[in-house]
Design a protein around this motif. Structure first.
Motif, short mmCIF file in Angstrom:
data_model
loop_
_atom_site.label_atom_id
_atom_site.label_comp_id
_atom_site.label_asym_id
_atom_site.label_seq_id
_atom_site.Cartn_x
_atom_site.Cartn_y
_atom_site.Cartn_z
N LYS A 204 33.96 37.15 26.19
CA LYS A 204 32.42 37.56 26.31
C LYS A 204 32.07 38.63 26.66
N TYR B 219 33.83 32.76 42.11
CA TYR B 219 34.17 31.29 41.68
C TYR B 219 34.64 30.69 43.15
N CYS C 161 39.33 42.13 37.11
CA CYS C 161 37.92 42.00 37.08
C CYS C 161 37.41 40.74 38.03
N HIS C 162 38.16 39.57 37.90
CA HIS C 162 37.54 38.43 38.70
C HIS C 162 38.08 38.27 40.03
N MET D 211 34.41 40.88 28.62
CA MET D 211 35.49 40.18 28.86
C MET D 211 36.17 40.35 27.67
N ARG E 106 30.27 36.56 38.69
CA ARG E 106 30.20 35.27 39.53
C ARG E 106 31.41 35.21 40.36
N ASP F 7 46.08 39.20 33.89
CA ASP F 7 45.10 39.23 32.85
C ASP F 7 43.65 39.54 33.41
N CYS F 8 43.49 38.82 34.71
CA CYS F 8 42.19 38.42 35.02
C CYS F 8 41.58 39.04 36.44
C1 HEC Z 1 37.20 43.45 31.87
C2 HEC Z 1 36.79 42.36 32.87
C3 HEC Z 1 37.21 41.02 32.61
C4 HEC Z 1 38.47 40.52 32.53
C5 HEC Z 1 39.82 41.33 32.45
C6 HEC Z 1 38.46 39.14 32.43
N1 HEC Z 1 37.04 38.68 32.42
FE1 HEC Z 1 36.41 36.84 32.49
N2 HEC Z 1 34.35 37.57 32.43
C7 HEC Z 1 34.20 38.83 32.42
C8 HEC Z 1 32.68 38.91 31.86
C9 HEC Z 1 31.76 40.19 32.10
C10 HEC Z 1 32.22 37.92 31.94
C11 HEC Z 1 30.96 37.40 31.48
C12 HEC Z 1 30.02 36.89 32.91
C13 HEC Z 1 28.59 36.59 32.21
O1 HEC Z 1 28.39 36.05 31.25
O2 HEC Z 1 27.83 36.73 33.55
C14 HEC Z 1 33.18 36.86 31.98
C15 HEC Z 1 33.30 35.26 32.03
C16 HEC Z 1 34.16 34.62 32.48
C17 HEC Z 1 34.30 33.16 32.39
C18 HEC Z 1 32.96 32.43 32.17
C19 HEC Z 1 32.52 32.04 33.56
C20 HEC Z 1 31.55 33.09 34.12
O3 HEC Z 1 31.95 33.63 35.22
O4 HEC Z 1 30.44 33.17 33.26
C21 HEC Z 1 35.57 32.68 32.80
C22 HEC Z 1 35.90 31.36 33.00
C23 HEC Z 1 36.43 34.04 32.69
N3 HEC Z 1 35.52 34.77 32.56
C24 HEC Z 1 37.68 33.84 33.18
C25 HEC Z 1 38.41 34.90 32.80
C26 HEC Z 1 40.02 34.58 32.93
C27 HEC Z 1 40.86 33.57 33.05
C28 HEC Z 1 40.40 35.92 32.55
C29 HEC Z 1 41.83 36.35 32.22
C30 HEC Z 1 42.56 35.63 31.31
C31 HEC Z 1 39.37 36.55 32.58
N4 HEC Z 1 38.24 36.03 32.33
C32 HEC Z 1 39.53 38.15 32.26
C33 HEC Z 1 34.88 39.86 32.74
C34 HEC Z 1 36.39 39.92 32.79
#
Ligand code: HEC
Length: 140
Positions: A112, A90, A68-69, A115, A88, A64-65
């Motif tokens: 968010k 990590y 992107c991450h 995301m 970011r 799921d993550c």
């Molecule tokens: C479609 C792309 C996408 C997916 C899939 C995704 N994220 Fe994110 N994630 C983002 C974005 C965009 C942000 C917001 C970054 C910001 O506010 O600067 C974010 C923010 C976060 C943050 C807050 C910290 C930060 O980097 O600002 C966390 C923790 C996080 N994601 C974890 C996860 C996890 C765990 C999953 C899977 C369950 C996941 N993400 C899936 C795009 C994604």
């Protein structure tokens, strides 16, 4: 030629017509400033990481993550590149220093910006384990 001259006052007249009243402003493209409720933001991770819990959360992260991450948390997943997201890294211990466990939990659960939320797909315990997984990237 005469026709041209006749058009001129007409254009002048149209130009001088009062402009229509401004339309109601369209809703902003992005929702109001993102805010984590304070009672959640102040939480520290209540779930002690166990090998099984982390293993399960790492699998979820892979599904799921990671797109992107990034598989290793560097924020450079294929989908992030396609969507031109600037995420970011990590792996850098400074990246999440200013964020609480509760804030990370809330963002994973609710989503968010671009995301998507985990929502009901993940149990709360799994989400806390995902927080541990996210935090662990900077310790590898
Ligand atoms: C479609 C792309 C996408 C997916 C899939 C995704 N994220 Fe994110 N994630 C983002 C974005 C965009 C942000 C917001 C970054 C910001 O506010 O600067 C974010 C923010 C976060 C943050 C807050 C910290 C930060 O980097 O600002 C966390 C923790 C996080 N994601 C974890 C996860 C996890 C765990 C999953 C899977 C369950 C996941 N993400 C899936 C795009 C994604």
């Amino acid at each position: 030629m005469l026709k041209c001259l006749a058009l001129f006052p007409l254009l002048l007249f149209l130009w001088a017509l009062p402009s229509p009243p401004p339309q109601a402003a369209p809703p902003p493209a992005t929702p109001a400033a993102f805010k984590v409720p304070p009672e959640i933001a102040q939480k520290t991770n209540p779930v002690k990481p166990t090998p099984e819990g982390l293993e399960h959360a790492r699998k979820m992260y892979g599904y799921d993550c990671a797109m992107c991450h990034g598989a290793n948390g560097d924020g450079k997943g294929d989908l992030a590149a396609d969507m031109k997201l600037n995420l970011r890294n990590y792996r850098d211990p400074a990246a999440l220093k200013g964020m609480t466990d509760g804030e990370l939990f809330y963002i994973i659960q609710k989503g968010k910006d671009q995301m998507p939320p985990e929502g009901d797909r993940a149990k709360e315990e799994d989400i806390w384990n995902l927080v541990s997984v996210i935090r662990s990237f900077s310790q590898q």
